[in-house]
Design a protein around this motif. Structure first.
Motif, mmCIF file in Angstrom:
data_model
loop_
_atom_site.group_PDB
_atom_site.id
_atom_site.type_symbol
_atom_site.label_atom_id
_atom_site.label_comp_id
_atom_site.label_asym_id
_atom_site.label_seq_id
_atom_site.Cartn_x
_atom_site.Cartn_y
_atom_site.Cartn_z
ATOM 1 N N GLN A 142 0.827 -1.201 0.000
ATOM 2 C CA GLN A 142 0.000 0.000 0.000
ATOM 3 C C GLN A 142 0.860 1.250 0.000
ATOM 4 O O GLN A 142 0.561 2.216 -0.709
ATOM 5 C CB GLN A 142 -0.923 0.007 1.219
ATOM 6 C CG GLN A 142 -2.059 -0.968 1.124
ATOM 7 C CD GLN A 142 -2.934 -0.950 2.365
ATOM 8 O OE1 GLN A 142 -2.512 -0.544 3.422
ATOM 9 N NE2 GLN A 142 -4.172 -1.401 2.211
ATOM 10 N N GLU A 143 1.932 1.245 0.792
ATOM 11 C CA GLU A 143 2.832 2.398 0.811
ATOM 12 C C GLU A 143 3.477 2.598 -0.553
ATOM 13 O O GLU A 143 3.619 3.731 -1.019
ATOM 14 C CB GLU A 143 3.903 2.221 1.878
ATOM 15 C CG GLU A 143 3.394 2.366 3.289
ATOM 16 C CD GLU A 143 4.456 2.064 4.335
ATOM 17 O OE1 GLU A 143 5.566 1.607 3.966
ATOM 18 O OE2 GLU A 143 4.170 2.273 5.519
ATOM 19 N N GLN A 144 3.861 1.500 -1.207
ATOM 20 C CA GLN A 144 4.467 1.606 -2.539
ATOM 21 C C GLN A 144 3.469 2.167 -3.539
ATOM 22 O O GLN A 144 3.822 3.009 -4.362
ATOM 23 C CB GLN A 144 4.967 0.226 -2.996
ATOM 24 C CG GLN A 144 5.682 0.248 -4.324
ATOM 25 C CD GLN A 144 6.971 1.046 -4.288
ATOM 26 O OE1 GLN A 144 7.617 1.134 -3.268
ATOM 27 N NE2 GLN A 144 7.327 1.620 -5.402
ATOM 28 N N ALA A 145 2.217 1.711 -3.458
ATOM 29 C CA ALA A 145 1.198 2.236 -4.367
ATOM 30 C C ALA A 145 0.962 3.721 -4.119
ATOM 31 O O ALA A 145 0.858 4.506 -5.064
ATOM 32 C CB ALA A 145 -0.104 1.456 -4.194
ATOM 33 N N LEU A 146 0.907 4.114 -2.860
ATOM 34 C CA LEU A 146 0.745 5.538 -2.548
ATOM 35 C C LEU A 146 1.953 6.339 -3.010
ATOM 36 O O LEU A 146 1.811 7.462 -3.498
ATOM 37 C CB LEU A 146 0.530 5.726 -1.039
ATOM 38 C CG LEU A 146 -0.828 5.304 -0.508
ATOM 39 C CD1 LEU A 146 -0.853 5.400 1.014
ATOM 40 C CD2 LEU A 146 -1.924 6.150 -1.102
ATOM 41 N N TYR A 147 3.136 5.775 -2.863
ATOM 42 C CA TYR A 147 4.342 6.464 -3.310
ATOM 43 C C TYR A 147 4.315 6.652 -4.821
ATOM 44 O O TYR A 147 4.699 7.700 -5.328
ATOM 45 C CB TYR A 147 5.577 5.687 -2.884
ATOM 46 C CG TYR A 147 6.870 6.337 -3.314
ATOM 47 C CD1 TYR A 147 7.361 7.450 -2.639
ATOM 48 C CD2 TYR A 147 7.581 5.871 -4.402
ATOM 49 C CE1 TYR A 147 8.522 8.067 -3.030
ATOM 50 C CE2 TYR A 147 8.755 6.484 -4.801
ATOM 51 C CZ TYR A 147 9.227 7.578 -4.118
ATOM 52 O OH TYR A 147 10.371 8.188 -4.503
ATOM 53 N N GLU A 148 3.846 5.623 -5.528
ATOM 54 C CA GLU A 148 3.777 5.740 -6.983
ATOM 55 C C GLU A 148 2.761 6.805 -7.401
ATOM 56 O O GLU A 148 2.947 7.502 -8.380
ATOM 57 C CB GLU A 148 3.413 4.391 -7.600
ATOM 58 C CG GLU A 148 4.535 3.377 -7.521
ATOM 59 C CD GLU A 148 4.121 2.000 -8.017
ATOM 60 O OE1 GLU A 148 2.964 1.839 -8.466
ATOM 61 O OE2 GLU A 148 4.945 1.095 -7.940
ATOM 62 N N VAL A 149 1.665 6.914 -6.653
ATOM 63 C CA VAL A 149 0.646 7.897 -6.998
ATOM 64 C C VAL A 149 1.080 9.303 -6.602
ATOM 65 O O VAL A 149 0.993 10.247 -7.378
ATOM 66 C CB VAL A 149 -0.702 7.541 -6.331
ATOM 67 C CG1 VAL A 149 -1.705 8.660 -6.503
ATOM 68 C CG2 VAL A 149 -1.243 6.250 -6.916
ATOM 69 N N TYR A 150 1.571 9.445 -5.358
ATOM 70 C CA TYR A 150 1.874 10.773 -4.823
ATOM 71 C C TYR A 150 3.352 11.067 -4.705
ATOM 72 O O TYR A 150 3.727 12.160 -4.342
ATOM 73 C CB TYR A 150 1.247 10.938 -3.436
ATOM 74 C CG TYR A 150 -0.238 10.851 -3.448
ATOM 75 C CD1 TYR A 150 -1.010 11.846 -4.024
ATOM 76 C CD2 TYR A 150 -0.887 9.756 -2.895
ATOM 77 C CE1 TYR A 150 -2.384 11.758 -4.044
ATOM 78 C CE2 TYR A 150 -2.268 9.666 -2.902
ATOM 79 C CZ TYR A 150 -3.011 10.670 -3.475
ATOM 80 O OH TYR A 150 -4.361 10.581 -3.491
ATOM 81 N N GLY A 151 4.171 10.094 -4.988
ATOM 82 C CA GLY A 151 5.599 10.229 -4.698
ATOM 83 C C GLY A 151 6.365 11.041 -5.702
ATOM 84 O O GLY A 151 5.838 11.898 -6.416
#
Length: 179
Positions: free
Chosen positions: A81-90
């Motif tokens: 989930q953190e990786q997905a959020l990082y990809e979206v907002y990172g």
């Protein structure tokens, strides 16, 4: 598992009953048989107790392993989930590097030198403010607020609150003018 415990308790009761029978006033042959049966039941009780200890240890180990697997699964799920959020907002740029560099350069140029060198490109200060606003907004989408405050506005640390206010004023002015 309940069967082993039941068997161990029955063997314990039998051993105790045979031992007490051997201690009671009975004929010698009955005492001999009771002592023999008590000895056999106690040996079987010890063997069954060892099996129970091994079985309990296995159950405890399996429970610990299952708990560890659940925790690992939870950690992996959280990491995904953190990786997905990082990809979206990172820090994943949506522009090619050349476009991003050009945006950064023009934004820095607009910020450092207001209109002295760019009079032929922008005829009024309103156009310049619009370009500045659009560049800020694009960089906010690509790089985030921290990058804009630290690299473009050249503020940070103790000036962080002032930088956030300035950034908010720029964004509000752009929205107010409909850019």
């Amino acid at each position: 598992m309940a069967n082993r415990w039941l068997k161990a308790n029955c063997l314990l009761a039998s051993t105790t009953a045979f031992w007490l029978t051997a201690l009671s006033p009975v004929p010698a042959i009955a005492k001999g048989i009771s002592y023999s049966l008590a000895l056999v039941a106690s040996v079987q009780l010890v063997q069954e107790s060892r099996r129970l200890i091994v079985q309990d240890a296995r159950c405890a180990a399996l429970a610990a392993m299952n708990q560890e697997l659940e925790q690992t699964e939870f950690a992996l799920h959280t990491q995904q989930q953190e990786q997905a959020l990082y990809e979206v907002y990172g820090d994943a740029p949506t522009y090619p590097p050349e476009v991003k560099q050009e945006l950064t350069t023009s934004l820095e140029h607009l910020y450092k030198e207001p209109s002295a060198d760019r009079t032929e490109e922008t005829s009024t200060s309103a156009n310049q403010e619009k370009v500045f606003y659009l560049a800020i907004k694009s960089l906010l989408e690509v790089r985030g607020k921290t990058y804009v405050i630290e690299q473009i506005l050249k503020m940070g640390g103790r000036q962080w609150d002032d930088a956030e206010k300035l950034l908010q004023q720029i964004l509000e002015e752009g929205q107010r003018n409909g850019w």
